[in-house]
Design an enzyme around this catalytic site. Structure first.
Site, PDB file in Angstrom:
ATOM      1  N   LYS A 104      69.834  41.030 125.712  1.00 38.23           N
ATOM      2  CA  LYS A 104      69.441  41.544 124.393  1.00 38.23           C
ATOM      3  C   LYS A 104      70.682  41.949 123.607  1.00 38.23           C
ATOM      4  O   LYS A 104      71.326  42.939 123.915  1.00 38.23           O
ATOM      5  CB  LYS A 104      68.511  42.751 124.503  1.00 38.23           C
ATOM      6  CG  LYS A 104      67.829  43.002 123.142  1.00 38.23           C
ATOM      7  CD  LYS A 104      67.353  44.401 122.937  1.00 38.23           C
ATOM      8  CE  LYS A 104      68.355  45.320 122.319  1.00 38.23           C
ATOM      9  NZ  LYS A 104      68.849  44.959 120.980  1.00 38.23           N
ATOM     10  N   GLY A 157      77.017  50.547 125.609  1.00 39.43           N
ATOM     11  CA  GLY A 157      76.546  51.177 124.375  1.00 39.43           C
ATOM     12  C   GLY A 157      76.738  52.679 124.444  1.00 39.43           C
ATOM     13  O   GLY A 157      77.621  53.170 125.151  1.00 39.43           O
ATOM     14  N   SER A 158      75.881  53.391 123.755  1.00 46.55           N
ATOM     15  CA  SER A 158      76.079  54.842 123.623  1.00 46.55           C
ATOM     16  C   SER A 158      75.493  55.603 124.814  1.00 46.55           C
ATOM     17  O   SER A 158      74.589  55.111 125.501  1.00 46.55           O
ATOM     18  CB  SER A 158      75.411  55.323 122.337  1.00 46.55           C
ATOM     19  OG  SER A 158      74.019  55.118 122.432  1.00 46.55           O
ATOM     20  N   GLU A 180      78.119  51.226 130.744  1.00 48.42           N
ATOM     21  CA  GLU A 180      79.472  51.314 130.158  1.00 48.42           C
ATOM     22  C   GLU A 180      79.298  52.029 128.831  1.00 48.42           C
ATOM     23  O   GLU A 180      78.752  51.456 127.893  1.00 48.42           O
ATOM     24  CB  GLU A 180      80.059  49.917 129.909  1.00 48.42           C
ATOM     25  CG  GLU A 180      80.101  49.007 131.114  1.00 48.42           C
ATOM     26  CD  GLU A 180      81.234  49.341 132.056  1.00 48.42           C
ATOM     27  OE1 GLU A 180      82.174  50.036 131.635  1.00 48.42           O
ATOM     28  OE2 GLU A 180      81.152  48.939 133.221  1.00 48.42           O
ATOM     29  N   CYS A 215      85.556  50.721 122.446  1.00 47.54           N
ATOM     30  CA  CYS A 215      85.174  51.813 123.366  1.00 47.54           C
ATOM     31  C   CYS A 215      86.391  52.527 123.922  1.00 47.54           C
ATOM     32  O   CYS A 215      86.364  53.740 124.105  1.00 47.54           O
ATOM     33  CB  CYS A 215      84.301  51.282 124.484  1.00 47.54           C
ATOM     34  SG  CYS A 215      85.045  49.952 125.408  1.00 47.54           S
ATOM     35  N   GLU A 314      82.818  61.399 120.102  1.00 45.56           N
ATOM     36  CA  GLU A 314      83.263  60.061 119.734  1.00 45.56           C
ATOM     37  C   GLU A 314      82.837  59.749 118.301  1.00 45.56           C
ATOM     38  O   GLU A 314      81.682  59.960 117.937  1.00 45.56           O
ATOM     39  CB  GLU A 314      82.623  59.039 120.683  1.00 45.56           C
ATOM     40  CG  GLU A 314      83.041  57.614 120.387  1.00 45.56           C
ATOM     41  CD  GLU A 314      82.363  56.608 121.302  1.00 45.56           C
ATOM     42  OE1 GLU A 314      81.136  56.674 121.462  1.00 45.56           O
ATOM     43  OE2 GLU A 314      83.070  55.757 121.851  1.00 45.56           O
TER      44      GLU A 314
HETATM   45  P1  NAD Z   1      73.652  51.823 121.084  1.00 40.27           P
HETATM   46  O1  NAD Z   1      73.451  52.496 122.395  1.00 40.27           O
HETATM   47  O2  NAD Z   1      72.955  52.369 119.907  1.00 40.27           O
HETATM   48  O3  NAD Z   1      73.174  50.297 121.193  1.00 40.27           O
HETATM   49  C1  NAD Z   1      73.626  49.448 122.209  1.00 40.27           C
HETATM   50  C2  NAD Z   1      72.510  48.495 122.572  1.00 40.27           C
HETATM   51  O4  NAD Z   1      71.447  49.244 123.113  1.00 40.27           O
HETATM   52  C3  NAD Z   1      71.953  47.707 121.389  1.00 40.27           C
HETATM   53  O5  NAD Z   1      71.635  46.397 121.816  1.00 40.27           O
HETATM   54  C4  NAD Z   1      70.698  48.466 121.061  1.00 40.27           C
HETATM   55  O6  NAD Z   1      69.702  47.680 120.428  1.00 40.27           O
HETATM   56  C5  NAD Z   1      70.235  48.907 122.437  1.00 40.27           C
HETATM   57  N1  NAD Z   1      69.355  50.073 122.424  1.00 40.27           N
HETATM   58  C6  NAD Z   1      69.331  51.105 121.530  1.00 40.27           C
HETATM   59  N2  NAD Z   1      68.342  51.970 121.844  1.00 40.27           N
HETATM   60  C7  NAD Z   1      67.742  51.502 122.960  1.00 40.27           C
HETATM   61  C8  NAD Z   1      66.649  51.939 123.791  1.00 40.27           C
HETATM   62  N3  NAD Z   1      65.967  53.052 123.509  1.00 40.27           N
HETATM   63  N4  NAD Z   1      66.312  51.209 124.867  1.00 40.27           N
HETATM   64  C9  NAD Z   1      66.989  50.085 125.171  1.00 40.27           C
HETATM   65  N5  NAD Z   1      68.004  49.582 124.425  1.00 40.27           N
HETATM   66  C10 NAD Z   1      68.378  50.288 123.331  1.00 40.27           C
HETATM   67  O7  NAD Z   1      75.199  51.734 120.872  1.00 40.27           O
HETATM   68  P2  NAD Z   1      75.979  51.007 119.664  1.00 40.27           P
HETATM   69  O8  NAD Z   1      75.998  51.958 118.534  1.00 40.27           O
HETATM   70  O9  NAD Z   1      75.463  49.641 119.441  1.00 40.27           O
HETATM   71  O10 NAD Z   1      77.435  50.848 120.321  1.00 40.27           O
HETATM   72  C11 NAD Z   1      78.390  51.814 120.176  1.00 40.27           C
HETATM   73  C12 NAD Z   1      78.568  52.562 121.484  1.00 40.27           C
HETATM   74  O11 NAD Z   1      78.887  51.676 122.553  1.00 40.27           O
HETATM   75  C13 NAD Z   1      79.743  53.500 121.409  1.00 40.27           C
HETATM   76  O12 NAD Z   1      79.408  54.749 121.990  1.00 40.27           O
HETATM   77  C14 NAD Z   1      80.826  52.820 122.230  1.00 40.27           C
HETATM   78  O13 NAD Z   1      81.804  53.629 122.751  1.00 40.27           O
HETATM   79  C15 NAD Z   1      80.022  52.124 123.263  1.00 40.27           C
HETATM   80  N6  NAD Z   1      80.785  51.015 123.846  1.00 40.27           N
HETATM   81  C16 NAD Z   1      81.215  51.123 125.137  1.00 40.27           C
HETATM   82  C17 NAD Z   1      81.954  50.098 125.726  1.00 40.27           C
HETATM   83  C18 NAD Z   1      82.430  50.187 127.162  1.00 40.27           C
HETATM   84  O14 NAD Z   1      82.849  49.192 127.735  1.00 40.27           O
HETATM   85  N7  NAD Z   1      82.404  51.336 127.790  1.00 40.27           N
HETATM   86  C19 NAD Z   1      82.240  48.961 124.971  1.00 40.27           C
HETATM   87  C20 NAD Z   1      81.802  48.880 123.657  1.00 40.27           C
HETATM   88  C21 NAD Z   1      81.051  49.917 123.106  1.00 40.27           C
END
Ligand code: NAD
Length: 410
Positions: A104, A157-158, A180, A215, A314
């Site tokens: 996804k 993601g977050s 991650e 990230c 962050e």
């Molecule tokens: P996010 O968590 O909002 O979204 C990430 C993904 O999760 C998207 O595909 C989103 O649709 C999905 N998602 C959101 N809510 C969900 C739920 N309730 N259930 C299942 N899936 C859901 O994060 P973002 O804003 O897209 O990305 C930014 C974050 O990602 C930052 O905190 C950043 O530091 C982190 N990040 C980490 C790394 C790493 O390798 N550690 C790399 C890149 C980004």
């Protein structure tokens, strides 16, 4: 191998698809997205015949076989900042270990991964082995997280979403979750660093590339008090010289922020930092262009105290917080004073100090006299609230297999 070749052959088209979605500067997207994704597919294709089972040293009248079995169905949920690169980090090892995958993408950056799925199908991946489902996190992502037939969830993601995935796993089938997450990575500059101008230049790119939407961004500068003013001046000069603009223009060094919402959140972080005693020495505002677009000036805020929100939270935007320190112990205490533990940087000419810092900083990745190194052979992951599990390297393969043992009486 064929998938890697096709990604390379379509590198420009794939990079542009991603840039149109997320605003990353094209010169960087070309390297970080198709460039990295092709290398990742090639790396795991080459790894296939390097991974084997084991015969355990048991008693002589019995054979203890340790096999690596595919887990079954892997769900991969990825963010918008580097969709192709991060997608490949999950897909290639999961497929190589014999699993099927439901991927996804983020709702604001799906195009390049949809194209990658077409490429995989063209290259002969059987139907159903790779499935891409688009949609919102709350609906599509949550459905995957709750699904009883998903065996392993891999996520970038977050932290807030990571928590939801763990809850969904506990409510459903206890699927393994590898997270991650974000970071607030310290970048420590000691007065004995060999070349302060080089350190300033690399540190500026360490936070400002992809408008800070990285990230591992070195978003928390800790600088020895004796060189504070001089170093901030050098950083400011590098930050102000960066050309921010149309991400599809190859001369732009920094592109656009992902969305208006993200830009508003970045600006709100700066306003709060000032209210908490910080001083904006450059940037701090949106850049207006004739074509519109969500551009933000590289921003440096000095005088940020440990308790301040900008020190702890962050931003995921082009905002650098600066805090002075007096001693190595104080630098390390400040470095470890957040809930995160993803990356860090240390600038020093003292080899012993460099090793002490690598040992004492609580982070998955520590850079010394550089920032942001990356290679498929080196794992990437965090500790604390930056997550668990690692992408990249042979270690990533462990996420996608179950250890299955067989006892054979002789
Ligand atoms: P996010 O968590 O909002 O979204 C990430 C993904 O999760 C998207 O595909 C989103 O649709 C999905 N998602 C959101 N809510 C969900 C739920 N309730 N259930 C299942 N899936 C859901 O994060 P973002 O804003 O897209 O990305 C930014 C974050 O990602 C930052 O905190 C950043 O530091 C982190 N990040 C980490 C790394 C790493 O390798 N550690 C790399 C890149 C980004």
């Amino acid at each position: 191998m064929r998938i890697a070749e096709r990604i390379e052959a379509e590198a420009l088209e794939l990079a542009v698809l991603g840039v149109r979605d997320n605003g990353t500067e094209l010169n960087m997207a070309l390297k970080a997205e198709p460039g990295s994704a092709a290398g990742t597919f090639r790396y795991y294709a080459e790894a296939l015949d390097k991974v084997a089972g084991e015969v355990a040293p048991t008693a002589a009248d019995v054979l203890g076989l340790v096999q690596r079995a595919p887990v079954g169905v892997v769900a991969a949920i990825v963010p918008w900042n580097f969709p192709l690169m991060i997608g490949a980090w999950k897909l290639a090892p999961a497929l190589a270990m014999g699993n099927s995958v439901v991927l996804k993408p983020a709702e604001s950056a799906s195009l390049s991964l949809l194209r990658l799925a077409e490429i995989c199908a063209d290259c002969g991946l059987p139907d159903g082995v790779l499935n891409v489902v688009t949609g919102s996190g709350a609906q599509t992502g949550a459905a995957l997280a709750e699904h009883m037939d998903v065996d392993v969830m891999v996520f970038t993601g977050s932290g807030a979403t990571g928590r939801r995935l763990l809850e969904a796993s506990a409510r459903s089938n206890l699927k393994r979750c590898y997270l991650e997450l974000g970071g607030k990575s310290p970048n420590i500059v000691f007065a004995d660093a060999r070349d302060l101008d080089h350190a300033a230049k690399v540190s500026a790119m360490g936070i400002f590339r992809n408008s800070g939407q990285v990230c591992v961004a070195g978003s928390r500068l800790l600088v020895e008090a004796s060189i504070h003013d001089e170093f901030v001046e050098r950083l400011k000069a590098h930050a102000e010289a960066l050309k921010v603009g149309d991400p599809l223009d190859l001369s732009s060094q920094i592109g656009a922020v992902n969305s208006e919402g993200q830009l508003a959140a970045n600006l709100a972080h700066v306003v709060k930092a000032v209210a908490e005693g910080g001083e904006v020495v450059c940037g701090g505002d949106r850049i207006l262009t004739e074509t519109g677009g969500s551009y933000m000036a590289p921003t440096i805020v000095t005088g940020v105290r440990q308790q301040a929100s900008l020190f702890q939270k962050e931003v995921f935007g082009p905002v650098l917080s600066v805090t002075p320190f007096e001693t190595e112990d104080q630098a390390l205490q400040l470095a470890n004073a957040t809930d995160y533990g993803l990356a860090a940087g240390v600038w020093t000419a003292d080899l012993s100090r460099a090793h002490r810092c690598v040992a004492r900083i609580r982070a998955g990745v520590v850079h010394v006299n550089t920032y942001g190194g990356a290679d498929n052979t080196v794992p990437l992951g965090g500790v604390g609230q930056s997550g668990n599990g690692h992408d990249k390297s042979l270690h990533a393969l462990d996420k996608y297999v179950d250890l299955k043992t067989a006892w054979i009486q002789l």
